[in-house]
Scaffold this active site. Sequence first.
Site, PDB file in Angstrom:
ATOM      1  N   THR A  26       0.903  -1.081  -0.096  1.00  0.00           N
ATOM      2  CA  THR A  26       0.048   0.045   0.187  1.00  0.00           C
ATOM      3  C   THR A  26       0.841   1.128  -0.091  1.00  0.00           C
ATOM      4  OG1 THR A  26      -1.803  -1.231   1.305  1.00  0.00           O
ATOM      5  CG2 THR A  26      -1.658   1.207   1.365  1.00  0.00           C
ATOM      6  N   VAL A  27       1.849   1.300   1.000  1.00  0.00           N
ATOM      7  CA  VAL A  27       2.726   2.624   1.147  1.00  0.00           C
ATOM      8  C   VAL A  27       3.686   2.844  -0.098  1.00  0.00           C
ATOM      9  CG1 VAL A  27       4.061   4.017   2.616  1.00  0.00           C
ATOM     10  CG2 VAL A  27       2.324   2.594   3.588  1.00  0.00           C
ATOM     11  N   LYS A  48       4.326   3.229  18.153  1.00  0.00           N
ATOM     12  CA  LYS A  48       4.491   4.691  17.829  1.00  0.00           C
ATOM     13  C   LYS A  48       4.517   5.746  19.288  1.00  0.00           C
ATOM     14  CE  LYS A  48       1.307   3.948  13.918  1.00  0.00           C
ATOM     15  NZ  LYS A  48       0.180   3.650  13.317  1.00  0.00           N
ATOM     16  N   ILE A 107       0.662  12.923   9.340  1.00  0.00           N
ATOM     17  CA  ILE A 107       0.848  14.246  10.497  1.00  0.00           C
ATOM     18  C   ILE A 107       2.396  14.366  10.559  1.00  0.00           C
ATOM     19  CG2 ILE A 107       0.511  15.227  12.457  1.00  0.00           C
ATOM     20  CD1 ILE A 107      -1.914  13.089  12.594  1.00  0.00           C
ATOM     21  N   GLY A 133       0.720   8.570  10.321  1.00  0.00           N
ATOM     22  CA  GLY A 133       0.615   8.563   8.895  1.00  0.00           C
ATOM     23  C   GLY A 133       0.987   9.989   8.184  1.00  0.00           C
ATOM     24  N   GLY A 142      -6.252  -1.169   3.195  1.00  0.00           N
ATOM     25  CA  GLY A 142      -4.891  -0.962   3.427  1.00  0.00           C
ATOM     26  C   GLY A 142      -4.590  -0.210   4.593  1.00  0.00           C
TER      27      GLY A 142
HETATM   28  N1  HSE Z   1      -2.087   0.154  10.793  1.00  0.00           N
HETATM   29  C1  HSE Z   1      -1.661   1.415  11.166  1.00  0.00           C
HETATM   30  C2  HSE Z   1      -2.850   2.202  11.349  1.00  0.00           C
HETATM   31  C3  HSE Z   1      -0.930   2.068   9.749  1.00  0.00           C
HETATM   32  O1  HSE Z   1      -4.051   1.572  11.572  1.00  0.00           O
HETATM   33  O2  HSE Z   1      -2.752   3.251  11.977  1.00  0.00           O
HETATM   34  C4  HSE Z   1      -0.429   3.187   9.883  1.00  0.00           C
HETATM   35  O3  HSE Z   1       0.887   3.361  10.672  1.00  0.00           O
END
Ligand code: HSE
Length: 435
Positions: free
Chosen positions: A13-14, A205, A136, A134, A187
């Site tokens: 996806t990315v 994170k 941000i 993502g 995704g």
């Molecule tokens: N699986 C992660 C989410 C993707 O849903 O935030 C982004 O890090």
Amino acid sequence: MKSLKVGLLGLGTVGCGTLELLRNNAALITDRSGCQIQVIHASARNPNRPRAADTRNILLTDNPFEVVNNAEVDVVLELIGGSTIAFDLAAQAIKSGKPVITANKALIAERGAELFDLARAHNVPLLFEAAVAGSIPIIKALREGLAANRIEWLTGIINGTSNFILSEMGEKSRPFDAVLAEAQALGYAEADPTFDIEGIDAAHKLAILAAIAFGIPLQFERVYTEGISHITDRDITYAEGLGYRIKHLALAKQTPDGIEMRVHPTLLPVQQLLANVSGVMNAVEVKGDAAGPTLYCGAGAGAEATASAVVADLIDCSRLLDSSPTQRVADLGTRRDQAIPILPMGEIETAYYLRMQVDDRPGVLAEVARILAELGISIEAIQQKEPAPSEAEAEIILLTHRVRERAMEQALTEIEALASVHGPAIRIRLEHLDN
Ligand code: HSE
């Protein structure tokens, strides 16, 4: 004009989002970086599979080490995920003097210390903006924009999949499994979606954000982690009735005794900004001593949103190639780690939502209230739901004021031992997020 030849590991996806973004915005990316950024070599498990990006001018392979070892490749983009092969690939690239850009939070949270040491030893940048929240630019905001602040706390919604699931359950009464399947199709979810729904992704994170915010080492293993798989429609509905929304919250706070790092479902007052962040959106609120609270919000997962952060790192990288390490921002924002203890969960203070099944007879509520009172736990609100005609048991819902978690654990042990209380009590933490 300068050029930056990119080796891309992973065409998921990315990876595909990154190729498309580089193609769609090629002219402005060149104008901003002063550099032609071009992916020349890419690896995927099945290179011939049709995919959502144009790969016609890219050499494709199923062996990622070929990409890393290609002498033409200036920078390696690691979008494979996981912390085993991804680590070996990143390490190999760094040892060959190639900068690495990664969206891999597991890699940074679990093995970042080793990789940053290696990157410093070989004098190459290791960039990871896309690893957290993502679209941000929260790494940039914390490391650079708020660099003058002592960070008091940060909190947020940093897993898009969990937020999407809770939002769809709450707003549209959709079942958990169906929404998770949709998040996978879109995704958003990790290769192993238990990382999303059990809070591991958010904990990765949070470990990264806390390290930058407080200048402490990466300590993923010290993050208290609880997911959303046990959250039911019933609790979402009851919480709404009481003026709260259940969110999967990540919170890191510096207290006089140490640092709290925790990820868990949390009731938030509906008027709180974070309570209104829905779907795949992420948001992070940071309290700095000088700036006060600042809020960052945007899509937390998805091809284009994450590619936005990846390509920003590529643009930064194009400028960093001829820089010396002293000109660069420190990897985790500081050049000297602080030794601050991480608080065990028993020491944290929070309010609670409790729900329990009880016998529908006089004195039951008094027994529960007595246990709470003896442990110094003050009740803020109480509701009793009458049993349905077919049921013998009533349901009690309690909101408490803030209390040490250790006291609440003790209270729940005693409450669950009462003959009039049936089954385990449901316990969800509640935060007002007052500044
Ligand atoms: N699986 C992660 C989410 C993707 O849903 O935030 C982004 O890090």
